[in-house]
Design a protein around this motif. Structure first.
Motif, PDB file in Angstrom:
ATOM      1  N   HIS A 169       0.875  -1.178   0.000  1.00 34.74           N
ATOM      2  CA  HIS A 169       0.000   0.000   0.000  1.00 34.74           C
ATOM      3  C   HIS A 169       0.910   1.226   0.000  1.00 34.74           C
ATOM      4  O   HIS A 169       1.628   1.474   0.976  1.00 34.74           O
ATOM      5  CB  HIS A 169      -0.912   0.013   1.225  1.00 34.74           C
ATOM      6  N   PRO A 170       0.953   2.004  -1.091  1.00 36.21           N
ATOM      7  CA  PRO A 170       1.958   3.059  -1.232  1.00 36.21           C
ATOM      8  C   PRO A 170       2.020   4.044  -0.079  1.00 36.21           C
ATOM      9  O   PRO A 170       3.102   4.305   0.463  1.00 36.21           O
ATOM     10  CB  PRO A 170       1.549   3.748  -2.550  1.00 36.21           C
ATOM     11  N   SER A 171       0.885   4.616   0.330  1.00 40.71           N
ATOM     12  CA  SER A 171       0.913   5.655   1.356  1.00 40.71           C
ATOM     13  C   SER A 171       1.391   5.111   2.704  1.00 40.71           C
ATOM     14  O   SER A 171       2.213   5.734   3.386  1.00 40.71           O
ATOM     15  CB  SER A 171      -0.472   6.291   1.497  1.00 40.71           C
ATOM     16  N   LEU A 172       0.891   3.930   3.095  1.00 39.64           N
ATOM     17  CA  LEU A 172       1.329   3.343   4.355  1.00 39.64           C
ATOM     18  C   LEU A 172       2.797   2.926   4.291  1.00 39.64           C
ATOM     19  O   LEU A 172       3.536   3.069   5.272  1.00 39.64           O
ATOM     20  CB  LEU A 172       0.453   2.136   4.696  1.00 39.64           C
ATOM     21  N   PHE A 173       3.226   2.422   3.134  1.00 38.97           N
ATOM     22  CA  PHE A 173       4.623   2.016   2.995  1.00 38.97           C
ATOM     23  C   PHE A 173       5.559   3.211   3.123  1.00 38.97           C
ATOM     24  O   PHE A 173       6.582   3.145   3.822  1.00 38.97           O
ATOM     25  CB  PHE A 173       4.821   1.327   1.646  1.00 38.97           C
ATOM     26  N   LEU A 174       5.232   4.327   2.469  1.00 39.23           N
ATOM     27  CA  LEU A 174       6.087   5.503   2.533  1.00 39.23           C
ATOM     28  C   LEU A 174       6.130   6.079   3.949  1.00 39.23           C
ATOM     29  O   LEU A 174       7.181   6.529   4.409  1.00 39.23           O
ATOM     30  CB  LEU A 174       5.599   6.556   1.549  1.00 39.23           C
ATOM     31  N   LYS A 175       5.009   6.060   4.635  1.00 41.50           N
ATOM     32  CA  LYS A 175       4.979   6.564   6.004  1.00 41.50           C
ATOM     33  C   LYS A 175       5.831   5.702   6.922  1.00 41.50           C
ATOM     34  O   LYS A 175       6.568   6.220   7.775  1.00 41.50           O
ATOM     35  CB  LYS A 175       3.529   6.604   6.509  1.00 41.50           C
ATOM     36  N   SER A 176       5.759   4.394   6.740  1.00 39.99           N
ATOM     37  CA  SER A 176       6.567   3.496   7.569  1.00 39.99           C
ATOM     38  C   SER A 176       8.043   3.580   7.203  1.00 39.99           C
ATOM     39  O   SER A 176       8.916   3.508   8.065  1.00 39.99           O
ATOM     40  CB  SER A 176       6.071   2.052   7.412  1.00 39.99           C
ATOM     41  N   LEU A 177       8.327   3.746   5.901  1.00 40.06           N
ATOM     42  CA  LEU A 177       9.729   3.827   5.477  1.00 40.06           C
ATOM     43  C   LEU A 177      10.388   5.093   5.988  1.00 40.06           C
ATOM     44  O   LEU A 177      11.566   5.072   6.373  1.00 40.06           O
ATOM     45  CB  LEU A 177       9.801   3.767   3.950  1.00 40.06           C
ATOM     46  N   GLN A 178       9.652   6.202   6.010  1.00 44.92           N
ATOM     47  CA  GLN A 178      10.208   7.442   6.531  1.00 44.92           C
ATOM     48  C   GLN A 178      10.597   7.309   7.990  1.00 44.92           C
ATOM     49  O   GLN A 178      11.599   7.875   8.435  1.00 44.92           O
ATOM     50  CB  GLN A 178       9.186   8.579   6.360  1.00 44.92           C
ATOM     51  N   ALA A 179       9.839   6.517   8.744  1.00 46.38           N
ATOM     52  CA  ALA A 179      10.162   6.317  10.160  1.00 46.38           C
ATOM     53  C   ALA A 179      11.437   5.501  10.346  1.00 46.38           C
ATOM     54  O   ALA A 179      12.075   5.582  11.402  1.00 46.38           O
ATOM     55  CB  ALA A 179       8.993   5.627  10.864  1.00 46.38           C
ATOM     56  N   GLN A 180      11.818   4.713   9.318  1.00 44.16           N
ATOM     57  CA  GLN A 180      13.013   3.892   9.436  1.00 44.16           C
ATOM     58  C   GLN A 180      14.290   4.632   9.047  1.00 44.16           C
ATOM     59  O   GLN A 180      15.383   4.207   9.382  1.00 44.16           O
ATOM     60  CB  GLN A 180      12.876   2.646   8.542  1.00 44.16           C
ATOM     61  N   ILE A 181      14.142   5.756   8.317  1.00 43.52           N
ATOM     62  CA  ILE A 181      15.313   6.516   7.882  1.00 43.52           C
ATOM     63  C   ILE A 181      15.828   7.359   9.038  1.00 43.52           C
ATOM     64  O   ILE A 181      15.082   7.823   9.885  1.00 43.52           O
ATOM     65  CB  ILE A 181      14.946   7.396   6.665  1.00 43.52           C
ATOM     66  N   LEU A 182      17.129   7.592   9.047  1.00 42.96           N
ATOM     67  CA  LEU A 182      17.753   8.332  10.136  1.00 42.96           C
ATOM     68  C   LEU A 182      17.155   9.735  10.261  1.00 42.96           C
ATOM     69  O   LEU A 182      16.792  10.355   9.256  1.00 42.96           O
ATOM     70  CB  LEU A 182      19.261   8.438   9.884  1.00 42.96           C
ATOM     71  N   PRO A 183      17.050  10.260  11.476  1.00 36.27           N
ATOM     72  CA  PRO A 183      16.410  11.571  11.665  1.00 36.27           C
ATOM     73  C   PRO A 183      17.232  12.742  11.134  1.00 36.27           C
ATOM     74  O   PRO A 183      16.706  13.837  10.992  1.00 36.27           O
ATOM     75  CB  PRO A 183      16.240  11.652  13.193  1.00 36.27           C
ATOM     76  N   ASP A 184      18.528  12.546  10.846  1.00 32.60           N
ATOM     77  CA  ASP A 184      19.358  13.660  10.403  1.00 32.60           C
ATOM     78  C   ASP A 184      19.392  13.798   8.885  1.00 32.60           C
ATOM     79  O   ASP A 184      20.182  14.570   8.349  1.00 32.60           O
ATOM     80  CB  ASP A 184      20.788  13.508  10.930  1.00 32.60           C
ATOM     81  N   ILE A 185      18.565  13.062   8.168  1.00 27.61           N
ATOM     82  CA  ILE A 185      18.440  13.225   6.725  1.00 27.61           C
ATOM     83  C   ILE A 185      16.967  13.337   6.374  1.00 27.61           C
ATOM     84  O   ILE A 185      16.106  12.859   7.101  1.00 27.61           O
ATOM     85  CB  ILE A 185      19.089  12.061   5.947  1.00 27.61           C
ATOM     86  N   LYS A 186      16.700  13.987   5.268  1.00 27.54           N
ATOM     87  CA  LYS A 186      15.330  14.152   4.796  1.00 27.54           C
ATOM     88  C   LYS A 186      15.221  13.600   3.386  1.00 27.54           C
ATOM     89  O   LYS A 186      16.173  13.668   2.599  1.00 27.54           O
ATOM     90  CB  LYS A 186      14.911  15.624   4.817  1.00 27.54           C
ATOM     91  N   ALA A 187      14.072  13.053   3.070  1.00 21.07           N
ATOM     92  CA  ALA A 187      13.881  12.393   1.782  1.00 21.07           C
ATOM     93  C   ALA A 187      12.602  12.877   1.122  1.00 21.07           C
ATOM     94  O   ALA A 187      11.624  13.225   1.789  1.00 21.07           O
ATOM     95  CB  ALA A 187      13.848  10.875   1.961  1.00 21.07           C
ATOM     96  N   HIS A 188      12.635  12.882  -0.203  1.00 19.92           N
ATOM     97  CA  HIS A 188      11.439  13.146  -1.006  1.00 19.92           C
ATOM     98  C   HIS A 188      11.114  11.884  -1.792  1.00 19.92           C
ATOM     99  O   HIS A 188      11.995  11.263  -2.397  1.00 19.92           O
ATOM    100  CB  HIS A 188      11.670  14.307  -1.976  1.00 19.92           C
ATOM    101  N   TYR A 189       9.841  11.483  -1.776  1.00 20.24           N
ATOM    102  CA  TYR A 189       9.417  10.247  -2.430  1.00 20.24           C
ATOM    103  C   TYR A 189       8.507  10.590  -3.603  1.00 20.24           C
ATOM    104  O   TYR A 189       7.662  11.485  -3.512  1.00 20.24           O
ATOM    105  CB  TYR A 189       8.657   9.346  -1.443  1.00 20.24           C
ATOM    106  N   ASN A 190       8.696   9.856  -4.680  1.00 21.39           N
ATOM    107  CA  ASN A 190       7.827  10.019  -5.843  1.00 21.39           C
ATOM    108  C   ASN A 190       7.579   8.655  -6.472  1.00 21.39           C
ATOM    109  O   ASN A 190       8.522   7.918  -6.795  1.00 21.39           O
ATOM    110  CB  ASN A 190       8.473  10.952  -6.874  1.00 21.39           C
ATOM    111  N   LEU A 191       6.314   8.300  -6.609  1.00 22.47           N
ATOM    112  CA  LEU A 191       5.907   7.031  -7.216  1.00 22.47           C
ATOM    113  C   LEU A 191       5.454   7.281  -8.652  1.00 22.47           C
ATOM    114  O   LEU A 191       4.726   8.234  -8.928  1.00 22.47           O
ATOM    115  CB  LEU A 191       4.763   6.395  -6.422  1.00 22.47           C
ATOM    116  N   ASP A 192       5.901   6.421  -9.548  1.00 22.74           N
ATOM    117  CA  ASP A 192       5.552   6.574 -10.951  1.00 22.74           C
ATOM    118  C   ASP A 192       5.392   5.197 -11.575  1.00 22.74           C
ATOM    119  O   ASP A 192       6.154   4.277 -11.272  1.00 22.74           O
ATOM    120  CB  ASP A 192       6.629   7.363 -11.694  1.00 22.74           C
TER     121      ASP A 192
END
Length: 481
Positions: A169-192
């Motif tokens: 499920h794209p939205s739930l997956f991206l929300k969970s993946l963001q929680a796994q990334i280190l807090p000192d970096i920021k990411a932008h996600y784009n699905l295509d």
């Protein structure tokens, strides 16, 4: 009073804009062709994308003459007018520099959003399908953690009997993946959605900043120009496999940082896919290539996953004949080969020469060993195969000196010490645009003996990195078969 930037765990919004003069903008857009730049601009101007790619337009209250005076690219009054202008550019001849300058210094002079950069980056992938190096990972379920006799919790093991595969499920997956990334970096996600292949591509753009404000994307901060990295993740339809690309960096980041980002994602993706009491992990398939079509053929949702080489006849749904029928003629290489003879139109039986019989048999053997795979121009080639030979050979000693040599023809030459074995350090690397098509051609030419050739040389095992022991190949570090 300016707002205070506070670190946050939220991801970078797609509407955040980057200065057009930033090197990442010029690099991303500059590598596209003229036609691709126009296509990308028209995609930005689509009604569904305008909210994330709004161009610079002429304010209604300003006079047209004052606005156009001294402006090399006068702003349009509406997105519809600007779209018609780019449609007209498709029918006219011109240079790529003209379109690039118009985008950067004209129509999007106030900034290019992260969404626009993602669309341009993916367009380059569509124009150059082999621009990324992909590695296939298999999603495998895990057993529930157990305790040993001392009450300590043991790490979960792979459940080889479970058929449970998590839903994506794209939205739930991206929300969970963001929680796994280190807090000192920021990411932008784009699905295509891939334009031609049954793939869903996730583009992750990472910036070394704890903030998700416009300051983190400014060139003055230096985060986006020196510490940004891009990685792609492809989700094939109907397959428990994902493809992860090699991270690319816009700055002087070392290889260790790219490997750390990839390792972080390999660890975080299964956590984002896991559900309560349904844990999964990623397992390397030892298949790496730049060809997405080959990855789909070997690890996609098709029947060819476990039917490579000569076994491909079992996976071909178009073949009406039984796959149990032999490929070689019966009797093989018969001398009664018929051939048309010019003249009165009568057919005569012509006896093949020795060279013709050898050539014909080599082609038939190649057909039997490779099936419909390994053909030049099929678009399913791998560029590199790395193997380590771990086979044990007999140690053969000579009576005249202490020199050891390998028994090639299977007959003992000298005194054989069966208590000792010789395992030479041999590594094989195959290079080329289509490795297995090249091996097939060598079989057809009679350079390689196709009858005694091991199966892993036909590509039927579906690995590009492996170790060979006792004639059988296994994946790198125990993965794969």
């Amino acid at each position: 009073m300016s707002r205070i930037s506070v670190p946050t765990t939220a991801r970078l919004p797609s509407s955040s804009r980057v200065n057009p003069s930033s090197p990442i903008v010029t690099k991303t857009l500059g590598r596209l062709s003229r036609s691709s730049l126009i296509s990308v601009a028209l995609d930005w101007l689509d009604e569904d994308n305008l909210s994330l790619a709004t161009p610079y337009l002429r304010p209604d209250q300003e006079d047209d003459d004052d606005e156009d005076d001294g402006d090399f690219y006068p702003p349009a009054s509406s997105p519809k007018e600007l779209r018609e202008e780019y449609l007209s550019l498709q029918t006219r001849k011109g240079s790529k520099r003209e379109i690039l300058d118009r985008i950067i210094t004209g129509d999007w002079r106030h900034g290019v959003s992260l969404y626009q950069l993602a669309i341009a980056d993916l367009q380059y992938l569509y124009d150059h399908p082999t621009s990324q190096k992909w590695t296939a990972y298999k999603i495998v379920p895990l057993k529930s953690p157990t305790e040993d006799g001392n009450g300590e919790v043991q790490p979960p093991e792979i459940d080889k009997t479970s058929l449970c595969i998590p839903r994506f499920h794209p939205s739930l997956f991206l929300k969970s993946l963001q929680a796994q990334i280190l807090p000192d970096i920021k990411a932008h996600y784009n699905l295509d959605r891939h334009k031609t292949l049954p793939l869903l591509i996730l583009r992750i753009f990472v910036v070394d900043s704890p903030y998700n404000t416009p300051l983190s994307l400014s060139s003055s901060a230096g985060n986006i120009d020196t510490g940004s990295k891009t990685i792609l993740i492809a989700f094939p339809d109907g397959s428990p496999t994902i493809f992860i690309s090699k991270p690319t960096s816009t700055g002087p980041a070392g290889a260790s940082e790219s490997k750390s980002l990839r390792a972080l994602l390999v660890e975080g993706i299964p956590k984002a896919l896991s559900l309560p009491r349904q844990r999964v992990t990623l397992q390397s398939t030892s298949l790496t290539t730049r060809n997405l079509e080959e990855l789909l053929e070997r690890r996609g949702g098709t029947r060819g996953n476990a039917a490579g080489g000569g076994w491909s006849i079992y996976a071909d749904e178009k073949v009406k004949e039984s796959p149990l029928s032999t490929v070689l003629p019966s009797p093989p290489l018969s001398d009664a080969a018929e051939e048309e003879v010019e003249g009165n139109g009568d057919k005569k039986r012509k006896r093949l020469t020795v060279e013709e019989r050898v050539t014909k048999r080599a082609r038939l053997v190649a057909q039997a060993r490779f099936g419909e795979t390994g053909r030049v121009g099929d678009g399913k080639g791998v560029e590199r195969v790395d193997l380590v030979m771990e086979d044990v050979f007999k140690r053969v000693g000579s009576t005249g000196n202490n020199t050891d040599k390998m028994d090639i023809d299977g007959e003992d030459e000298g005194d054989v010490d069966n208590s000792e074995h010789w395992r030479p350090s041999v590594r094989l690397t195959f290079h080329g645009s289509h490795v297995f098509a090249g091996i097939r051609q060598l079989v057809e030419c009679g350079i390689i003996d196709g009858e005694s050739m091991p199966g892993w040389m036909t590509g039927e095992e579906g690995v590009t990195i492996g170790a060979v022991r006792n004639g059988r190949i296994r994946g790198h570090k125990g993965a794969g078969l």
